[in-house]
Write a protein that holds these residues in place. Structure first.
Motif, PDB file in Angstrom:
ATOM      1  N   TYR A  39       0.833  -1.206   0.000  1.00 37.03           N
ATOM      2  CA  TYR A  39       0.000   0.000   0.000  1.00 37.03           C
ATOM      3  C   TYR A  39       0.866   1.254   0.000  1.00 37.03           C
ATOM      4  N   GLU A  40       1.932   1.263   0.802  1.00 38.47           N
ATOM      5  CA  GLU A  40       2.833   2.417   0.811  1.00 38.47           C
ATOM      6  C   GLU A  40       3.462   2.630  -0.565  1.00 38.47           C
ATOM      7  N   LEU A  41       3.861   1.549  -1.210  1.00 41.32           N
ATOM      8  CA  LEU A  41       4.443   1.667  -2.545  1.00 41.32           C
ATOM      9  C   LEU A  41       3.407   2.169  -3.549  1.00 41.32           C
ATOM     10  N   LEU A  42       2.166   1.757  -3.387  1.00 42.73           N
ATOM     11  CA  LEU A  42       1.102   2.268  -4.251  1.00 42.73           C
ATOM     12  C   LEU A  42       0.925   3.772  -4.084  1.00 42.73           C
ATOM     13  N   GLN A  43       1.205   4.293  -2.872  1.00 42.33           N
ATOM     14  CA  GLN A  43       1.072   5.723  -2.608  1.00 42.33           C
ATOM     15  C   GLN A  43       2.233   6.533  -3.182  1.00 42.33           C
ATOM     16  N   GLY A  44       3.260   5.850  -3.669  1.00 40.33           N
ATOM     17  CA  GLY A  44       4.382   6.554  -4.270  1.00 40.33           C
ATOM     18  C   GLY A  44       5.658   6.528  -3.457  1.00 40.33           C
ATOM     19  N   THR A  45       5.636   5.920  -2.272  1.00 38.03           N
ATOM     20  CA  THR A  45       6.856   5.786  -1.477  1.00 38.03           C
ATOM     21  C   THR A  45       7.823   4.859  -2.206  1.00 38.03           C
ATOM     22  N   GLN A  83      22.940   7.260  -6.048  1.00 42.12           N
ATOM     23  CA  GLN A  83      23.480   6.433  -4.976  1.00 42.12           C
ATOM     24  C   GLN A  83      22.386   5.876  -4.073  1.00 42.12           C
ATOM     25  N   ARG A  84      21.136   6.132  -4.410  1.00 40.93           N
ATOM     26  CA  ARG A  84      20.018   5.671  -3.587  1.00 40.93           C
ATOM     27  C   ARG A  84      19.356   4.459  -4.227  1.00 40.93           C
ATOM     28  N   ARG A  85      19.129   3.461  -3.406  1.00 39.35           N
ATOM     29  CA  ARG A  85      18.361   2.306  -3.853  1.00 39.35           C
ATOM     30  C   ARG A  85      16.896   2.510  -3.487  1.00 39.35           C
ATOM     31  N   GLY A  86      16.049   2.034  -4.341  1.00 43.34           N
ATOM     32  CA  GLY A  86      14.626   2.175  -4.086  1.00 43.34           C
ATOM     33  C   GLY A  86      13.866   0.948  -4.540  1.00 43.34           C
ATOM     34  N   TYR A  87      12.540   1.041  -4.438  1.00 43.03           N
ATOM     35  CA  TYR A  87      11.671  -0.070  -4.812  1.00 43.03           C
ATOM     36  C   TYR A  87      10.450   0.492  -5.529  1.00 43.03           C
ATOM     37  N   VAL A  88      10.027  -0.204  -6.562  1.00 39.04           N
ATOM     38  CA  VAL A  88       8.790   0.132  -7.252  1.00 39.04           C
ATOM     39  C   VAL A  88       7.999  -1.151  -7.448  1.00 39.04           C
ATOM     40  N   LEU A  89       6.722  -0.996  -7.658  1.00 35.71           N
ATOM     41  CA  LEU A  89       5.877  -2.157  -7.900  1.00 35.71           C
ATOM     42  C   LEU A  89       6.109  -2.705  -9.301  1.00 35.71           C
ATOM     43  N   SER A  90       6.096  -4.007  -9.406  1.00 34.67           N
ATOM     44  CA  SER A  90       6.140  -4.670 -10.706  1.00 34.67           C
ATOM     45  C   SER A  90       4.739  -4.624 -11.313  1.00 34.67           C
ATOM     46  N   PRO A  91       4.567  -5.050 -12.561  1.00 37.93           N
ATOM     47  CA  PRO A  91       3.207  -5.104 -13.122  1.00 37.93           C
ATOM     48  C   PRO A  91       2.242  -5.919 -12.262  1.00 37.93           C
ATOM     49  N   SER A  92       2.702  -7.053 -11.722  1.00 34.74           N
ATOM     50  CA  SER A  92       1.800  -7.852 -10.881  1.00 34.74           C
ATOM     51  C   SER A  92       1.518  -7.142  -9.563  1.00 34.74           C
ATOM     52  N   GLY A  93       2.486  -6.386  -9.044  1.00 36.36           N
ATOM     53  CA  GLY A  93       2.251  -5.609  -7.832  1.00 36.36           C
ATOM     54  C   GLY A  93       1.254  -4.492  -8.062  1.00 36.36           C
ATOM     55  N   ARG A  94       1.398  -3.781  -9.191  1.00 37.14           N
ATOM     56  CA  ARG A  94       0.448  -2.708  -9.510  1.00 37.14           C
ATOM     57  C   ARG A  94      -0.956  -3.254  -9.714  1.00 37.14           C
ATOM     58  N   ASP A  95      -1.038  -4.490 -10.171  1.00 41.83           N
ATOM     59  CA  ASP A  95      -2.343  -5.099 -10.429  1.00 41.83           C
ATOM     60  C   ASP A  95      -3.107  -5.386  -9.138  1.00 41.83           C
ATOM     61  N   LEU A  96      -2.429  -5.260  -7.990  1.00 39.28           N
ATOM     62  CA  LEU A  96      -3.087  -5.463  -6.696  1.00 39.28           C
ATOM     63  C   LEU A  96      -3.796  -4.206  -6.196  1.00 39.28           C
ATOM     64  N   VAL A  99      -7.438  -4.590  -5.377  1.00 39.40           N
ATOM     65  CA  VAL A  99      -7.595  -5.538  -4.266  1.00 39.40           C
ATOM     66  C   VAL A  99      -7.331  -4.838  -2.936  1.00 39.40           C
ATOM     67  N   ILE A 100      -6.255  -4.063  -2.873  1.00 38.19           N
ATOM     68  CA  ILE A 100      -5.877  -3.405  -1.622  1.00 38.19           C
ATOM     69  C   ILE A 100      -6.877  -2.313  -1.266  1.00 38.19           C
ATOM     70  N   ILE A 101      -7.348  -1.571  -2.260  1.00 37.03           N
ATOM     71  CA  ILE A 101      -8.358  -0.544  -1.991  1.00 37.03           C
ATOM     72  C   ILE A 101      -9.649  -1.187  -1.491  1.00 37.03           C
ATOM     73  N   ALA A 102     -10.035  -2.307  -2.094  1.00 36.41           N
ATOM     74  CA  ALA A 102     -11.235  -3.011  -1.633  1.00 36.41           C
ATOM     75  C   ALA A 102     -11.063  -3.492  -0.194  1.00 36.41           C
ATOM     76  N   LEU A 103      -9.862  -3.952   0.146  1.00 34.46           N
ATOM     77  CA  LEU A 103      -9.590  -4.394   1.514  1.00 34.46           C
ATOM     78  C   LEU A 103      -9.696  -3.227   2.490  1.00 34.46           C
ATOM     79  N   ALA A 104      -9.185  -2.057   2.092  1.00 38.41           N
ATOM     80  CA  ALA A 104      -9.285  -0.870   2.946  1.00 38.41           C
ATOM     81  C   ALA A 104     -10.743  -0.474   3.162  1.00 38.41           C
ATOM     82  N   ARG A 105     -11.527  -0.540   2.115  1.00 33.37           N
ATOM     83  CA  ARG A 105     -12.941  -0.175   2.238  1.00 33.37           C
ATOM     84  C   ARG A 105     -13.683  -1.165   3.136  1.00 33.37           C
TER      85      ARG A 105
END
Length: 248
Positions: A39-45, A83-96, A99-105
């Motif tokens: 969810y944090e990654l979906l928010q752009g973190t 010099q900074r390492r980061g993380y982004v969602l893959s296509p399968s991660g973005r496809d969630l 699902v995550i919004i429905a879980l929050a609701r």
């Protein structure tokens, strides 16, 4: 339910014996922190320290382990930005996302109970709000907003809007404050999850704003307030203001 180890792909991860998409999804998303990290990654973190900041209570070792797990499941991808390492969602991660919004609701409607004092983390709330800034509604130039939380968790947190970007400061940012939002007890927390209405809290004096008239009038429009359903029962909708309970 019996589990076995699969040979080949993901051989180090336990899998249910029956071939079922729900069982496979639960196994892939298992663990207390996994969905919250997604969810944090979906928010752009994107970076480790920012993820830690947005996940109150997680240890650095657990966060590192969960990120490795998500990477092994092909739900996130590690990136390098200078010099900074980061993380982004893959296509399968973005496809969630849905699902995550429905879980929050669902959680807002059926599982969210009255907040405990220890759950009212001002830094986490302002961090969540900064994710949902409406850039087209923000004032031109620099704007510094100071949130003052009273009650059990008395604290000040600053939201800094500068050069088209929002950031959160736990110490004075070194700029003059343009607007002060004073929130009484749990009021702003409960508005954020749609347990109570912002207009009602302002009318009751539990949330106040002090600053130039144009900022006082428009600050609520700066945020994309979460579209969450109201709690299902009357008991869950009853606001609790911890400073009042403490005084009683």
């Amino acid at each position: 339910m019996a589990f076995t180890r699969c040979a080949g792909h993901h051989s180090d991860v336990r899998r249910p014996n029956h071939y079922c998409p729900i069982a496979a999804a639960v196994e892939a998303l298992g663990g207390r922190w996994t969905i919250l990290i997604l969810y944090e990654l979906l928010q752009g973190t994107r970076h480790f320290n920012e993820l830690e900041r947005g996940l109150p209570g997680i240890s650095r070792s657990v966060l590192a382990e969960r990120l490795r797990f998500l990477e092994s499941e092909k739900l996130i991808v590690r990136t390098v930005e200078g010099q900074r390492r980061g993380y982004v969602l893959s296509p399968s991660g973005r496809d969630l996302r849905d699902v995550i919004i429905a879980l929050a609701r669902w959680g807002a409607r059926w599982a969210l109970t009255e907040p405990l004092p220890r759950q009212l983390d001002p830094a986490f709330l302002v961090w969540s709000m900064h994710h949902r800034i409406r850039r087209d509604r923000m004032p031109e130039g620099q704007t510094i907003v100071e949130f003052r939380f009273s009650g059990c968790n008395r604290r000040r947190v600053w939201l800094v809007w500068r050069k088209g970007e929002a950031s959160v400061c736990l110490k004075h940012p070194g700029f003059d404050t343009d607007l002060v939002i004073d929130t009484n007890g749990s009021s702003l927390f409960e508005v954020w999850v749609n347990r109570v209405r912002l207009a009602d809290e302002i009318r009751a004096g539990r949330i106040t704003a002090e600053g130039p008239r144009v900022l006082v009038r428009n600050w609520a429009e700066w945020f994309d307030w979460p579209d969450l359903p109201e709690p299902e029962t009357a008991d869950l909708r009853r606001p609790v203001h911890w400073e009042s309970a403490k005084e009683a």
